[in-house]
Write an enzyme that holds these catalytic residues in place. Structure first.
Site, PDB file in Angstrom:
ATOM      1  N   SER A 263      47.327  38.642  44.224  1.00 18.67           N
ATOM      2  CA  SER A 263      46.142  38.632  45.086  1.00 18.67           C
ATOM      3  C   SER A 263      44.907  39.159  44.365  1.00 18.67           C
ATOM      4  CB  SER A 263      46.402  39.465  46.341  1.00 18.67           C
ATOM      5  OG  SER A 263      47.510  38.977  47.052  1.00 18.67           O
ATOM      6  N   HIS A 315      42.533  44.085  46.104  1.00 18.60           N
ATOM      7  CA  HIS A 315      41.716  42.898  46.361  1.00 18.60           C
ATOM      8  C   HIS A 315      40.255  43.131  45.998  1.00 18.60           C
ATOM      9  CE1 HIS A 315      44.871  41.621  49.577  1.00 18.60           C
ATOM     10  NE2 HIS A 315      45.282  41.412  48.347  1.00 18.60           N
TER      11      HIS A 315
END
Length: 338
Positions: A263, A315
């Site tokens: 991610s 992230h």
């Protein structure tokens, strides 16, 4: 991750975004309003009656009324661009079952009219139609992003290795095969975990979401900046996301035991798009694309805030690293409008 929670998030956020875009006076396809409202209504009813499966019910409504029509409309546009008005009209007629709007009916009538005109033109011309050469063009486009293909293949192969190693939800197994653990990195000097964790995933769903995002966002960027620079951007963003998690854990802003997944790399691709488009804002459709990237970031932040199991720090660090890389990336041979 809870699959019901993920689908519930999609069934709420996606229709709200559709409503926000379709409610503008100049926005086309006002029929999307009704579809979005139906998805929200179905999700709300399911939430009150069957909260434990409301995400699955709302997700099914989202898939049928928003996702499938969106994919089909893209395909219709592609077929029409290639001159295959007959196939575009057939697909549009079938789509009216899920998306019965005035705009779509008008499009189907237009395709039928264009089909008859094209047939009349071919009767007096030996020049091949555009769709006669489209398959080879599409075939070459599938080969235009080798880095994305290799990264998808590597992630799948590593996941197969995870399956052979044992339970992918077992912290001991993940520790043994390379999960990111701030304590192990700092106290034991296992810096290789900053890299290996980027290719590990916590299940089929986790892998599928990341690879789908890479498949959608990666190829256009790779075609713009080149394979080597795209690969460097992907890996540097991922390493920055891992290092950021370790640093934030050390100063006490976050508390994590293990982090896995691509991610951070994917958000690096999102950030690179943002920086690249911001720098080259003069390019065709740059503002529209930048607005779409902004929506992706907003959705990701909302998802992170509503899902404690994911690492928002990873992230955001990957996003920031990709953004700064995007600001300095130059397009390959001036190719911006990919």
């Amino acid at each position: 991750m809870n699959l019901n929670h993920i689908f519930l998030f999609l069934a709420i956020v996606s229709p709200l975004l559709v409503l926000a875009r379709a409610w503008r006076p100049s926005a086309p396809y006002h029929g999307w309003r009704l579809a979005a409202l139906v998805v929200l209504a179905v999700t709300a009813v399911a939430w009150f009656l069957w909260p434990d499966v409301s995400g699955y019910v709302g997700g099914a409504a989202w898939f049928l009324l928003l996702f499938l029509p969106g994919i089909a409309l893209r395909k219709i546009t592609q077929l029409a661009t290639q001159g295959d008005y007959e196939s575009a009209g057939r697909l549009g007629a079938a789509l009216q079952i899920l998306h019965p709007t005035t705009e779509l009916r008008e499009q189907v009538r237009l395709f039928r009219h264009l089909k008859s005109d094209a047939a009349h033109s071919r009767a007096f011309s030996s020049v091949p139609a555009d769709h006669d050469i489209a398959p080879s063009t599409r075939h070459s486009q599938l080969r235009s992003a080798p880095a994305v293909f290799v990264l998808i293949l590597v992630n799948v192969l590593v996941f197969l290795f995870e399956i052979s190693a044992g339970d992918w939800n077992d912290p001991k197994v993940l520790h043994r095969i390379g999960a990111l653990e701030p304590y192990a990195v700092v106290a034991q000097g296992e810096y290789w975990r900053l890299f290996t964790a980027l290719f590990l995933h916590g299940g089929f769903l986790h892998l599928a979401f990341n690879l789908f995002a890479l498949y959608v966002l990666g190829p256009p960027l790779e075609r713009c900046i080149g394979t080597v620079r795209f690969l460097a951007c992907y890996l540097i963003s991922g390493l920055a996301s891992s290092a950021g998690v370790v640093a934030l854990n050390e100063i006490g802003l976050v508390q994590v035991a293990q982090v896995i997944g691509a991610s951070g790399c994917i958000m690096g691709v999102v950030g690179a798009w943002a920086g690249f488009l911001l720098r080259h804002h003069h390019a065709p459709f740059a503002r529209e694309r930048l607005a779409n990237i902004g929506l992706i970031v907003v959705i990701q932040i909302a998802f992170d805030l509503s899902t404690p199991q994911v690492s928002m720090a990873s992230h955001m660090c990957g996003l920031a690293a990709g953004f700064f890389l995007g600001l300095i990336l130059a397009p390959r041979s001036g190719r911006i409008s990919q």
